[in-house]
Design an enzyme around this catalytic site. Structure first.
Site, mmCIF file in Angstrom:
data_model
loop_
_atom_site.group_PDB
_atom_site.id
_atom_site.type_symbol
_atom_site.label_atom_id
_atom_site.label_comp_id
_atom_site.label_asym_id
_atom_site.label_seq_id
_atom_site.Cartn_x
_atom_site.Cartn_y
_atom_site.Cartn_z
ATOM 1 N N GLU A 190 0.944 -1.103 0.009
ATOM 2 C CA GLU A 190 -0.011 -0.009 -0.103
ATOM 3 C C GLU A 190 0.954 1.209 -0.063
ATOM 4 O O GLU A 190 1.892 1.267 0.487
ATOM 5 C CB GLU A 190 -0.964 -0.047 1.180
ATOM 6 C CG GLU A 190 -0.297 -0.311 2.583
ATOM 7 C CD GLU A 190 0.209 0.832 3.149
ATOM 8 O OE1 GLU A 190 1.197 0.776 3.945
ATOM 9 O OE2 GLU A 190 0.138 2.376 2.919
ATOM 10 N N PHE A 191 0.252 2.386 -0.406
ATOM 11 C CA PHE A 191 0.934 3.772 -0.471
ATOM 12 C C PHE A 191 0.065 4.808 0.114
ATOM 13 O O PHE A 191 0.073 5.727 -0.385
ATOM 14 C CB PHE A 191 1.504 4.015 -1.918
ATOM 15 C CG PHE A 191 2.281 2.852 -2.505
ATOM 16 C CD1 PHE A 191 1.828 1.893 -3.332
ATOM 17 C CD2 PHE A 191 3.691 2.829 -2.414
ATOM 18 C CE1 PHE A 191 2.794 0.957 -3.852
ATOM 19 C CE2 PHE A 191 4.645 1.991 -2.764
ATOM 20 C CZ PHE A 191 3.905 0.801 -3.394
ATOM 21 N N CYS B 257 5.409 4.677 9.616
ATOM 22 C CA CYS B 257 6.040 4.030 8.582
ATOM 23 C C CYS B 257 7.422 4.735 8.252
ATOM 24 O O CYS B 257 8.256 3.813 8.041
ATOM 25 C CB CYS B 257 5.009 4.568 7.105
ATOM 26 S SG CYS B 257 3.570 3.677 7.498
ATOM 27 N N LYS C 125 2.324 14.845 12.026
ATOM 28 C CA LYS C 125 2.063 15.838 10.657
ATOM 29 C C LYS C 125 0.472 16.320 10.909
ATOM 30 O O LYS C 125 -0.046 15.574 11.735
ATOM 31 C CB LYS C 125 2.452 15.136 9.354
ATOM 32 C CG LYS C 125 1.114 14.202 9.197
ATOM 33 C CD LYS C 125 1.459 13.482 7.688
ATOM 34 C CE LYS C 125 0.145 12.699 7.520
ATOM 35 N NZ LYS C 125 0.213 12.142 5.784
HETATM 36 C C1 UDX Z 1 4.075 7.760 4.423
HETATM 37 C C2 UDX Z 1 4.212 7.518 2.828
HETATM 38 O O1 UDX Z 1 3.975 8.944 2.317
HETATM 39 C C3 UDX Z 1 3.285 6.711 2.541
HETATM 40 O O2 UDX Z 1 3.341 6.560 0.893
HETATM 41 C C4 UDX Z 1 3.259 5.489 2.854
HETATM 42 O O3 UDX Z 1 2.451 4.366 2.516
HETATM 43 C C5 UDX Z 1 3.092 5.493 4.495
HETATM 44 O O4 UDX Z 1 4.216 6.221 4.875
HETATM 45 P P1 UDX Z 1 2.662 9.101 6.238
HETATM 46 O O5 UDX Z 1 3.555 8.215 7.008
HETATM 47 O O6 UDX Z 1 1.263 9.004 6.534
HETATM 48 O O7 UDX Z 1 2.918 8.230 4.602
HETATM 49 O O8 UDX Z 1 3.326 10.429 6.227
HETATM 50 P P2 UDX Z 1 3.719 11.416 5.082
HETATM 51 O O9 UDX Z 1 3.094 12.387 4.662
HETATM 52 O O10 UDX Z 1 4.521 10.525 4.273
HETATM 53 O O11 UDX Z 1 4.880 12.208 6.141
HETATM 54 C C6 UDX Z 1 5.769 11.597 6.971
HETATM 55 C C7 UDX Z 1 6.411 12.538 7.752
HETATM 56 O O12 UDX Z 1 7.455 13.536 6.880
HETATM 57 C C8 UDX Z 1 5.880 13.392 8.644
HETATM 58 O O13 UDX Z 1 6.194 13.391 9.642
HETATM 59 C C9 UDX Z 1 5.912 14.619 8.008
HETATM 60 O O14 UDX Z 1 5.684 16.042 8.654
HETATM 61 C C10 UDX Z 1 7.028 14.777 7.229
HETATM 62 N N1 UDX Z 1 7.396 15.485 6.264
HETATM 63 C C11 UDX Z 1 6.797 15.162 5.124
HETATM 64 C C12 UDX Z 1 8.516 16.598 6.085
HETATM 65 O O15 UDX Z 1 8.971 16.886 7.002
HETATM 66 N N2 UDX Z 1 8.384 17.239 5.119
HETATM 67 C C13 UDX Z 1 7.641 17.141 3.626
HETATM 68 O O16 UDX Z 1 8.223 17.659 2.681
HETATM 69 C C14 UDX Z 1 6.950 15.925 4.011
#
Ligand code: UDX
Length: 470
Positions: A153-154, A265, A325
């Site tokens: 999954e993504f 994740c 986030k």
């Molecule tokens: C992630 C992957 O994006 C997703 O494809 C996978 O299936 C699961 O893991 P998620 O964990 O929901 O999704 O969060 P994501 O939106 O990827 O953000 C992860 C972390 O990175 C958060 O703490 C966010 O604040 C941080 N982040 C994200 C940044 O610091 N900068 C960015 O530009 C993007």
């Protein structure tokens, strides 16, 4: 569409996957060992904060396409396709804990009747499909047949329903033509919409998930290092990230500086890939660097606060944002939780506010005090730190906040605010790669001077009054 689909694991991935497959017209049974969770789901209450999910669960449950049970065996016996969506948490050495997955595989084996496609949806180290295959082969009744498909999954938290229904791509790994044909039927509505549909080997499908997630982590740790470099060279990280992202080969996504990546994740997947590479005798150097930068980033947040305020005993810190986030209530591996713990351990008193994650945060840190408004958190604060990029933190009444605070200091780790506006309002403001920390230290010194002068003036006024009275 007579095919019944079972989803073992009604957690984040399983619940979204099952509900969306029901929305596409399939009969879906979501299974979980947690009777409390299943009871809530049967009553129409969903345990996670996810946009659009509640309506879909309600609609498909009422339509009789979506049901919830703790009875795994019965569901498997009536299903042609069984998705494994159980948690694969991180072990203490960074390896992936497959206990739940192996237990579920055994349960499938015991209840195998007709030909069944077993789909591994959970994020698993490469070659795990082989272990699942071997377990089912060992424990299944004789003369029953099955195949294993890897279908990672993504889904991003906060947009999981959208990510499932409108994916960039669907990855299906497997060797059996029969199983691949059934998977094409399940995802036929996507194929008709020309969604990218990639069939590969099981190993490739398993590894694509880690490769994608660790690359997202690379971008985040990279931009966080560039933020540090910008801070030292007087450059502006927001402008730099924007200019970088305009290069189509780089793209703008995942170039926002912050306190480091969190969630259930990215941190786990980076460590898991490092671990499984070392098991194969390969040193995944980039992964190790990404993880090290990420852990260092949250540490530097607390060090800056300590450098600016001095000893933190009895300092009042307003912590805005607890979730890892915005648009989620999840605090797993949240940098905000790490920072809150460090501040409390240093003797500071922390008042925290988050629109969605306070309940979970208080479970993580029982002694954390949460308040029901950002203004209440800022009252008599010596410093505000913005940790989660909730939009509402960008639109607060900072003029009012300035009056509430004991010391008007803002540390904006997400670069949400406008530095010029904050400085004009009289704040000591610093952030993540735009306003150099040294400027804040200098600004702080001026402010201390001002505070000292005002305090002396108050003291001499009082003395003057006292003399007059005498
Ligand atoms: C992630 C992957 O994006 C997703 O494809 C996978 O299936 C699961 O893991 P998620 O964990 O929901 O999704 O969060 P994501 O939106 O990827 O953000 C992860 C972390 O990175 C958060 O703490 C966010 O604040 C941080 N982040 C994200 C940044 O610091 N900068 C960015 O530009 C993007």
């Amino acid at each position: 569409m007579s095919t019944t689909i079972s989803i073992i694991g009604a957690g984040y991935v399983g619940l979204v996957t099952g509900t969306c497959l029901a929305e596409l017209g399939w009969n879906v049974i979501c299974i979980d060992k947690d009777a409390e969770k299943i009871r809530s789901l049967q009553n129409g209450e969903i345990p996670i904060y996810e946009e659009g999910l509640q309506q879909l669960v309600t609609r498909n449950s009422l339509a009789g396409r979506l049901s919830f049970t703790t009875e795994c065996g019965q569901a498997v016996r009536h299903s042609r396709v069984v998705f494994l969506a159980v948690g694969t948490p991180q072990g203490d050495l960074g390896q992936t804990d497959l206990t739940a997955l192996k237990c579920a595989a055994k349960e499938i084996a015991h209840n195998l009747r007709d030909y069944t496609v077993v789909v591994v949806k959970s994020t698993v180290p490469v070659k795990t499909y082989q272990s699942v295959f071997n377990i089912i082969l060992e424990y299944k009744p004789p003369d029953t047949r099955f195949d294993i498909i890897s279908n990672p999954e993504f889904l991003r938290q906060g947009s999981a329903v959208r990510d499932f229904l409108y994916p960039d791509r669907i990855i299906v790994g497997g060797r059996s033509k029969k199983a691949l044909t059934i998977m094409r039927r399940i995802y036929s509505s996507f194929i008709h919409r020309h969604v990218n549909y990639i069939e590969s080997s099981n190993e490739t499908a398993e590894l694509i998930k880690y490769a994608a997630n660790t690359f997202l982590a690379v971008k985040i740790s990279y931009i966080n290092e560039m933020a540090d470099i910008c801070e030292m060279s007087g450059a502006d990280i927001n402008q730099l990230a924007r200019a970088m992202g305009l290069d189509k080969r780089i793209g703008p996504a995942f170039l926002k500086p912050g306190p480091g990546y969190g969630g259930s994740c990215l941190p786990k997947d980076v460590k898991s890939l490092i671990w499984s590479c070392s098991e194969m005798g390969y040193n995944f150097r980039i992964g190790a660097a990404v993880d090290q930068v990420n852990r260092g980033k949250r540490g530097s947040v607390v060090n800056k606060i300590r450098e600016l305020l001095g000893p933190l005993e009895n300092r009042n810190i307003a912590l805005l944002g607890l979730a890892f986030k915005a648009e989620t209530d999840d605090t797993r591996e949240s940098p905000a939780i790490h920072v809150a713990r460090s501040l409390l351990d240093s003797g500071a008193s922390v008042l925290a506010y988050d629109p969605a994650a306070m309940d979970r945060a208080c479970l993580d840190i029982p002694k954390l005090e949460c308040v029901n408004s950002p203004y209440a958190a800022c009252n008599r604060a010596d410093l505000i730190i913005i940790m989660t990029e909730w939009n509402r933190f960008a639109n607060l009444n900072y003029k009012r906040i300035h009056k509430l605070m004991a010391r008007p200091i803002i540390y904006d780790t997400r670069n949400l605010l406008n530095p010029r506006k904050m400085l004009k309002l009289g704040f000591v403001y610093f952030d993540n790669g735009r306003v150099p920390f040294s400027a804040a230290v200098e600004n702080m010194a001026h402010l201390r001077l001002g505070w000292a002068r005002r305090k002396n003036a108050r003291v001499s006024r009082k003395a003057g009054f006292a003399l007059q009275k005498a």
